[in-house]
Scaffold this motif. Structure first.
Motif, PDB file in Angstrom:
ATOM      1  N   ALA A  97      -2.123   0.234 -21.272  1.00 42.60           N
ATOM      2  CA  ALA A  97      -3.533   0.533 -21.069  1.00 42.60           C
ATOM      3  C   ALA A  97      -3.769   1.121 -19.682  1.00 42.60           C
ATOM      4  O   ALA A  97      -3.093   0.750 -18.714  1.00 42.60           O
ATOM      5  N   PRO A  98      -4.731   2.038 -19.552  1.00 40.98           N
ATOM      6  CA  PRO A  98      -4.999   2.658 -18.249  1.00 40.98           C
ATOM      7  C   PRO A  98      -5.280   1.655 -17.132  1.00 40.98           C
ATOM      8  O   PRO A  98      -4.911   1.896 -15.979  1.00 40.98           O
ATOM      9  N   VAL A  99      -5.915   0.518 -17.439  1.00 43.56           N
ATOM     10  CA  VAL A  99      -6.226  -0.438 -16.388  1.00 43.56           C
ATOM     11  C   VAL A  99      -4.962  -0.985 -15.738  1.00 43.56           C
ATOM     12  O   VAL A  99      -4.948  -1.291 -14.531  1.00 43.56           O
ATOM     13  N   LEU A 100      -3.875  -1.099 -16.493  1.00 45.63           N
ATOM     14  CA  LEU A 100      -2.626  -1.595 -15.915  1.00 45.63           C
ATOM     15  C   LEU A 100      -2.039  -0.586 -14.940  1.00 45.63           C
ATOM     16  O   LEU A 100      -1.509  -0.955 -13.877  1.00 45.63           O
ATOM     17  N   LEU A 101      -2.121   0.696 -15.282  1.00 45.95           N
ATOM     18  CA  LEU A 101      -1.644   1.734 -14.368  1.00 45.95           C
ATOM     19  C   LEU A 101      -2.461   1.712 -13.081  1.00 45.95           C
ATOM     20  O   LEU A 101      -1.912   1.744 -11.972  1.00 45.95           O
ATOM     21  N   ALA A 102      -3.786   1.635 -13.210  1.00 45.67           N
ATOM     22  CA  ALA A 102      -4.646   1.627 -12.028  1.00 45.67           C
ATOM     23  C   ALA A 102      -4.343   0.421 -11.145  1.00 45.67           C
ATOM     24  O   ALA A 102      -4.221   0.544  -9.912  1.00 45.67           O
ATOM     25  N   ALA A 103      -4.213  -0.757 -11.735  1.00 47.48           N
ATOM     26  CA  ALA A 103      -3.973  -1.968 -10.961  1.00 47.48           C
ATOM     27  C   ALA A 103      -2.596  -1.962 -10.311  1.00 47.48           C
ATOM     28  O   ALA A 103      -2.430  -2.422  -9.168  1.00 47.48           O
ATOM     29  N   THR A 104      -1.597  -1.431 -11.005  1.00 43.70           N
ATOM     30  CA  THR A 104      -0.246  -1.390 -10.455  1.00 43.70           C
ATOM     31  C   THR A 104      -0.166  -0.445  -9.259  1.00 43.70           C
ATOM     32  O   THR A 104       0.440  -0.769  -8.227  1.00 43.70           O
ATOM     33  N   VAL A 105      -0.775   0.732  -9.383  1.00 42.62           N
ATOM     34  CA  VAL A 105      -0.773   1.677  -8.255  1.00 42.62           C
ATOM     35  C   VAL A 105      -1.543   1.092  -7.071  1.00 42.62           C
ATOM     36  O   VAL A 105      -1.113   1.208  -5.913  1.00 42.62           O
ATOM     37  N   LEU A 106      -2.665   0.438  -7.326  1.00 43.86           N
ATOM     38  CA  LEU A 106      -3.417  -0.185  -6.239  1.00 43.86           C
ATOM     39  C   LEU A 106      -2.572  -1.250  -5.548  1.00 43.86           C
ATOM     40  O   LEU A 106      -2.572  -1.362  -4.310  1.00 43.86           O
ATOM     41  N   ARG A 107      -1.849  -2.047  -6.339  1.00 44.00           N
ATOM     42  CA  ARG A 107      -0.996  -3.099  -5.766  1.00 44.00           C
ATOM     43  C   ARG A 107       0.058  -2.524  -4.833  1.00 44.00           C
ATOM     44  O   ARG A 107       0.264  -3.030  -3.726  1.00 44.00           O
ATOM     45  N   ASP A 108       0.724  -1.470  -5.266  1.00 46.15           N
ATOM     46  CA  ASP A 108       1.886  -0.980  -4.533  1.00 46.15           C
ATOM     47  C   ASP A 108       1.566   0.103  -3.512  1.00 46.15           C
ATOM     48  O   ASP A 108       2.354   0.336  -2.596  1.00 46.15           O
ATOM     49  N   ALA A 109       0.424   0.800  -3.662  1.00 48.67           N
ATOM     50  CA  ALA A 109       0.129   1.921  -2.761  1.00 48.67           C
ATOM     51  C   ALA A 109      -1.190   1.768  -2.013  1.00 48.67           C
ATOM     52  O   ALA A 109      -1.543   2.628  -1.212  1.00 48.67           O
ATOM     53  N   GLY A 110      -1.935   0.675  -2.270  1.00 51.11           N
ATOM     54  CA  GLY A 110      -3.197   0.462  -1.574  1.00 51.11           C
ATOM     55  C   GLY A 110      -2.986   0.120  -0.109  1.00 51.11           C
ATOM     56  O   GLY A 110      -1.999  -0.522   0.263  1.00 51.11           O
ATOM     57  N   ILE A 111      -3.916   0.542   0.727  1.00 52.67           N
ATOM     58  CA  ILE A 111      -3.863   0.320   2.173  1.00 52.67           C
ATOM     59  C   ILE A 111      -4.888  -0.759   2.524  1.00 52.67           C
ATOM     60  O   ILE A 111      -6.070  -0.623   2.215  1.00 52.67           O
ATOM     61  N   ARG A 112      -4.454  -1.824   3.171  1.00 51.78           N
ATOM     62  CA  ARG A 112      -5.352  -2.931   3.474  1.00 51.78           C
ATOM     63  C   ARG A 112      -6.397  -2.568   4.531  1.00 51.78           C
ATOM     64  O   ARG A 112      -7.442  -3.201   4.632  1.00 51.78           O
ATOM     65  N   ARG A 113      -6.141  -1.537   5.350  1.00 53.96           N
ATOM     66  CA  ARG A 113      -7.094  -1.181   6.402  1.00 53.96           C
ATOM     67  C   ARG A 113      -8.146  -0.179   5.914  1.00 53.96           C
ATOM     68  O   ARG A 113      -8.834   0.443   6.723  1.00 53.96           O
ATOM     69  N   ASP A 114      -8.300  -0.043   4.612  1.00 54.42           N
ATOM     70  CA  ASP A 114      -9.292   0.871   4.064  1.00 54.42           C
ATOM     71  C   ASP A 114      -9.724   0.357   2.694  1.00 54.42           C
ATOM     72  O   ASP A 114      -8.981  -0.362   2.019  1.00 54.42           O
ATOM     73  N   ASP A 115     -10.956   0.730   2.283  1.00 60.47           N
ATOM     74  CA  ASP A 115     -11.333   0.537   0.895  1.00 60.47           C
ATOM     75  C   ASP A 115     -10.354   1.308   0.018  1.00 60.47           C
ATOM     76  O   ASP A 115      -9.797   2.331   0.440  1.00 60.47           O
ATOM     77  N   ALA A 116     -10.126   0.845  -1.184  1.00 58.65           N
ATOM     78  CA  ALA A 116      -9.175   1.517  -2.072  1.00 58.65           C
ATOM     79  C   ALA A 116      -9.655   1.462  -3.501  1.00 58.65           C
ATOM     80  O   ALA A 116     -10.243   0.479  -3.944  1.00 58.65           O
ATOM     81  N   CYS A 117      -9.405   2.548  -4.240  1.00 62.90           N
ATOM     82  CA  CYS A 117      -9.782   2.613  -5.649  1.00 62.90           C
ATOM     83  C   CYS A 117      -8.826   3.536  -6.382  1.00 62.90           C
ATOM     84  O   CYS A 117      -8.453   4.601  -5.870  1.00 62.90           O
ATOM     85  N   VAL A 118      -8.420   3.112  -7.572  1.00 62.92           N
ATOM     86  CA  VAL A 118      -7.568   3.920  -8.451  1.00 62.92           C
ATOM     87  C   VAL A 118      -8.198   3.959  -9.832  1.00 62.92           C
ATOM     88  O   VAL A 118      -8.658   2.911 -10.340  1.00 62.92           O
ATOM     89  N   LEU A 119      -8.218   5.128 -10.440  1.00 66.65           N
ATOM     90  CA  LEU A 119      -8.728   5.298 -11.803  1.00 66.65           C
ATOM     91  C   LEU A 119      -7.652   5.984 -12.627  1.00 66.65           C
ATOM     92  O   LEU A 119      -6.994   6.921 -12.162  1.00 66.65           O
TER      93      LEU A 119
END
Length: 345
Positions: A317-339
Motif C-alpha cells: 500500500a502507498p502508505v507503507l512506502l511513504a512511512a518507510t521513506v520518512l523513517r529512513d530519509a526524514g530529517i529531524r531538524r525540519d518538518d517532513a512529509c512524504v506522499l
C-alpha cells in the motif's frame, strides 16, 4: 478484513489529519497509545465494539514495539473516506525485521527477536492491514479500524511529522479525484510552527475546492488562494493512466519522482513561493507505466534512499512506502512529509 496486499483505488477524496506520533520504547508508552486511541475513537463515534477492537490493536502494536523492535514509533490519526471516519495506526521501527511477513501475521507464530508476536490478534481486529519488513532494516505496519464496512484502500497516502520540538508540522498532503483526474498535492509551508501549518492548511483547503483542471492551472489557483499566508512550496501531480503520463507542476523545493522497479525518475519543480513569488508555472509530463508509483516529498526528506533497498515495497500500500521513506530519509531538524500514489491499472 482486507488481506495484506497492494492498494486499489478509493473512488473519493481522502482527508487524513496529521495525527500524533508516539515514541514507543517502554511499557508506559504502550499504555499511553491505547488511551489516546480510545479517546480518538470516542471523538469519531467509532462505536463501543470497534473502540474495544481498536484498543486491542493499539495495545498489541505498542507492546510489540516495546518488546521486539528498535527505535519504535507509532502514528495515531483519524482517516476519512466518503461519509465515514476511522482510525489509522502506523508503526515503524529500524529492526530487526521479519523474513516472512505473512507467516508472522498468523496466530501462534513466534520468532524470537522479531515483531511477529501478536500480529495475529491485530489482523483479526483490523478492517484493513498491510505491512512490509526487511531483515536488519526494519518493519512498517499500517492498520485501519472503521465503524462499518471499510472503504477500498487508498490509492494515495502520505505521512508527515513536525520538526523536533514543534507541536504541529508545516508540511501536508492531499489527494482528490475529479472527473477521472487523479491528483495529489504536497505542500511545505514556509518556515516552521503554527504559521507554516496555517499556510499549508490554506493550500490543502484550496486544493480540495479547486476547479477541475490540469496541474499547472491548479497550482496557479493555489498561488492566488494563499496570498494571505506566509506562503509555501508546493507541487501537484496528476496520474493519467489512459494517457500513460504523469503531469507535474510545482513551485519551490518539492521533490517528485516516478518509481518503476529499481528505477527512480525525478520530476522538475520551478523556483518560487506559492502565494508570494512565482515565475510562469510550467507543467511537465513523464512516462507512467502500469504499476508505477509517484512519490513526492518536502525538503525535510533527503534523496538518499533507493527502491532497490526495499524488496517488495512497491507492491504494498502507498502508505507503507511513504512511512518507510520518512523513517529512513526524514530529517529531524525540519518538518517532513512524504506522499505516495499509485493510480488504477
Amino acid at each position: 478484513m482486507v488481506p495484506m496486499s497492494g492498494a486499489p483505488v478509493l473512488e473519493s477524496d481522502q482527508v487524513s489529519d496529521s495525527g500524533t506520533w508516539f515514541r514507543v520504547e517502554v511499557t508506559s508508552a504502550a499504555s499511553a497509545v491505547r488511551r489516546a486511541a480510545e479517546r480518538l475513537a470516542a471523538q469519531l463515534n467509532l462505536g463501543e465494539q470497534r473502540t474495544a477492537d481498536l484498543a486491542i490493536v493499539a495495545a498489541e502494536l505498542a507492546s510489540n514495539l516495546v518488546k521486539h523492535a528498535d527505535e519504535g514509533l507509532l502514528l495515531l490519526r483519524p482517516v476519512r473516506a466518503d461519509e465515514q471516519a476511522g482510525v489509522e495506526l502506523i508503526a515503524i521501527d529500524t529492526g530487526p525485521g521479519m523474513i516472512d511477513m505473512d507467516r508472522s501475521a498468523t496466530d501462534g507464530h513466534s520468532t524470537a527477536g522479531t515483531l511477529g508476536i501478536g500480529l495475529g490478534a491485530i489482523v483479526r481486529q483490523a478492517s484493513w492491514f498491510d505491512a512490509h519488513s526487511v531483515p536488519n532494516r526494519g518493519t512498517t505496519l499500517a492498520v485501519q479500524i472503521w465503524p462499518e464496512t471499510p472503504p477500498k484502500p487508498f490509492w494515495a497516502a502520505g505521512v508527515n511529522r513536525p520538526l523536533a520540538g514543534e507541536a504541529v508540522s508545516g508540511d501536508g498532503f492531499a489527494s482528490r479525484i475529479r472527473d477521472g483526474r487523479h491528483q495529489v498535492l504536497l505542500c511545505d509551508g514556509l518556515g516552521h510552527g503554527p504559521l507554516a501549518a496555517a499556510a499549508t492548511a490554506a493550500a490543502l483547503n484550496a486544493f480540495r475546492a479547486a476547479p477541475t483542471a490540469p496541474p499547472a492551472e491548479v497550482v496557479e489557483h493555489l498561488h492566488r488562494s494563499i496570498r494571505h499566508t506566509r506562503g509555501a512550496a508546493l507541487a501537484v501531480a496528476e496520474l493519467d493512466v489512459p494517457a500513460a503520463v504523469v503531469r507535474f507542476a510545482g513551485l519551490g523545493n518539492i521533490a517528485g519522482a516516478v518509481l518503476e522497479g529499481e528505477d527512480r525518475r525525478g520530476m522538475v519543480s520551478l523556483p518560487g513561493i506559492a502565494g508570494h513569488q512565482r515565475r510562469t508555472v510550467r507543467e511537465y509530463q513523464y512516462p507512467l507505466r502500469p504499476g508505477s508509483t509517484v512519490v513526492m516529498h518536502s525538503d525535510g526528506v533527503t534523496d538518499r534512499w533507493r527502491p532497490a533497498d526495499y524488496p517488495g515495497l512497491l507492491g504494498r500500500a502507498p502508505v507503507l512506502l511513504a512511512a518507510t521513506v520518512l523513517r529512513d530519509a526524514g530529517i529531524r531538524r525540519d518538518d517532513a512529509c512524504v506522499l505516495a500514489a499509485r493510480a488504477p491499472t
